[in-house]
Design an enzyme around this catalytic site. Structure first.
Site, PDB file in Angstrom:
ATOM      1  N   CYS A   1       0.837  -1.202   0.000  1.00 52.07           N
ATOM      2  CA  CYS A   1       0.000   0.000   0.000  1.00 52.07           C
ATOM      3  C   CYS A   1       0.874   1.254   0.000  1.00 52.07           C
ATOM      4  CB  CYS A   1      -0.953  -0.018   1.186  1.00 52.07           C
ATOM      5  SG  CYS A   1      -0.133  -0.296   2.777  1.00 52.07           S
TER       6      CYS A   1
ATOM      7  N   HIS B   1       1.630   4.871   9.649  1.00 55.75           N
ATOM      8  CA  HIS B   1       0.700   3.799   9.250  1.00 55.75           C
ATOM      9  C   HIS B   1      -0.204   3.398  10.414  1.00 55.75           C
ATOM     10  CE1 HIS B   1      -0.745   0.082   7.424  1.00 55.75           C
ATOM     11  NE2 HIS B   1      -0.085   0.362   6.322  1.00 55.75           N
TER      12      HIS B   1
ATOM     13  N   ARG C   1       3.977   2.955  13.297  1.00 53.73           N
ATOM     14  CA  ARG C   1       2.557   2.583  13.405  1.00 53.73           C
ATOM     15  C   ARG C   1       1.920   3.489  14.449  1.00 53.73           C
ATOM     16  NH1 ARG C   1       2.013  -3.024  11.934  1.00 53.73           N
ATOM     17  NH2 ARG C   1       3.183  -3.215   9.992  1.00 53.73           N
TER      18      ARG C   1
END
Ligand SMILES: NC(=O)c1ccc[n+]([C@@H]2O[C@H](COP(=O)([O-])OP(=O)(O)OC[C@H]3O[C@@H](n4cnc5c(N)ncnc54)[C@H](OP(=O)(O)O)[C@@H]3O)[C@@H](O)[C@H]2O)c1
Length: 347
Positions: A160, A187, A242
């Site tokens: 992605c 992310h 993240r």
């Protein structure tokens, strides 16, 4: 066009597998293929339940029923298998033309060939493989899809983040030129992180609770970009964190350009690429004051946030692009599957 629709199977029915099947239905099944089977380790009750209800993308927009070993989605039958290995599935009897490998469990040529030896003629992976030699092609739609010959057996749809970054870097390299780039992926959490601390992964930071911290994780983004844009080899660095959200991510891209530029020029070339040419429909452009959740369920590979473009001096550019890491990528899986099967049919 085939006389009969091609037959496609999903291997792995997690976040990406479910988004692929759902995007297929939300797009009215308007493809020259049917998704006729899915294989996951989950039991049928869970498969039905998580098809029907999705915390991120909402309820399935149609009827979901179970009939024997099949899921019926608005009456369309998807056989549900529960096998741990590719060899345990008789892909040949299922007459599968293409497996969409969405489990993430196979990332080498040797592992990919297990599907081929078990009767699946082609595999499209929902991840970049360990090395370029592990697949016959790694595709980013809008960038290098024209290179498909149809003879490929193992193809990767990259990641992605690669689908977000590569189109933008290509446009900028062709206009203002790129000397060096440093990219940070911000992310959303994923299923390879625990909800609270747990032994989990060889990346130690991934043992930490997904929803308590901003967590730096390893990333192959620089390698992925260089695979697609070899002209930038040795000039890209990337890191990833993240963050405690469930979906939608962004790339924070810093570039040293080859030519003097300014924010208006950067925004103009990216806006134009979003409007006409091979990237139209794949990338989008906005200057509205968005937050990440605004892009949940957005099918684009990248949405450039022009309100955040900054240029220091004449050549140090910083920009931000959003992407729905699940939905955008799942839509690319469908479009690349469509292209791949069409090219293979003509080969
Ligand atoms: N999520 C994203 O935003 C995203 C975006 C682009 C690409 N990807 C890539 O897509 C792949 C899948 O990611 P995901 O987020 O969808 O992961 P996920 O939610 O964990 O889904 C993977 C699914 O595959 C199942 N599975 C595991 N081993 C299997 C096997 N041997 N055969 C069949 N099914 C198996 C898993 O079952 P268990 O849970 O029981 O193990 C799970 O249901 C990864 O390679 C990831 O890097 C993810």
């Amino acid at each position: 066009m085939p006389t009969q629709p091609y037959r496609v199977a999903l291997n792995g029915y997690g976040r990406i597998g479910r988004c692929v099947l759902r995007a297929y239905h939300e797009r009215g099944g308007d493809f020259p293929f049917r998704i006729v089977a899915l294989n996951d380790l989950a039991d049928m009750a869970s498969v039905e339940y998580l098809t029907r209800f999705d915390s991120t993308h909402g309820r399935f927009p149609g009827e979901v029923r179970v009939e024997g070993d099949a899921l019926l989605l608005d009456g369309e039958r998807v056989q549900v298998l529960r096998e741990r290995t590719p060899e345990a599935v008789d892909w040949r009897s299922l007459d599968i033309d293409l497996v969409l490998e969405c489990s993430g469990a196979y990332n080498s040529r040797a592992e990919g060939e297990r599907f081929i030896r078990s009767g699946a003629p082609r595999v499209l992976f929902s991840q970049p493989m360990a090395s370029e030699a592990d697949v016959d092609a790694t595709l980013v739609l809008g960038v290098n899809h024209g290179g498909l010959t149809g003879r490929e057996r193992l193809v990767s749809n990259a990641s992605c983040t690669t689908n977000c970054g590569v189109p933008l870097l290509k446009v900028l390299n062709e206009t203002v030129g790129i000397e060096y780039a440093s990219i940070t992926t911000i992310h959303s959490a994923m299923n390879d992180q625990p909800v609270i601390d747990a032994y989990h992964h060889d990346d130690l930071r991934r043992t930490r609770s997904a929803f308590q911290s901003v967590i730096p994780v390893s990333t192959g983004l620089a390698r992925g970009i260089e695979r697609l844009l070899p002209e930038l080899s040795g000039r890209i660095q990337a890191k990833a964190v993240r963050v405690p959200t469930v979906n939608v991510s962004c790339l924070d891209i810093t570039l040293q350009t080859a030519r003097d530029t300014d924010a208006q020029t950067i925004n103009r070339v990216l806006r134009e690429a979003a409007e006409v040419g091979p990237l139209a429909g794949l990338i989008a452009y906005t200057e509205l004051p968005h937050a990440s959740c605004d892009f949940n369920h957005d099918p684009h590979s990248a949405i450039v946030d022009g309100s955040l473009t900054r240029v220091s001096g004449p050549r140090l550019v910083n920009l931000l692009a959003w992407f729905d890491n699940e939905w955008g990528f799942a839509n690319r899986m469908l479009e690349v599957a469509d292209l791949y099967l069409g090219v293979a049919h003509r080969a």
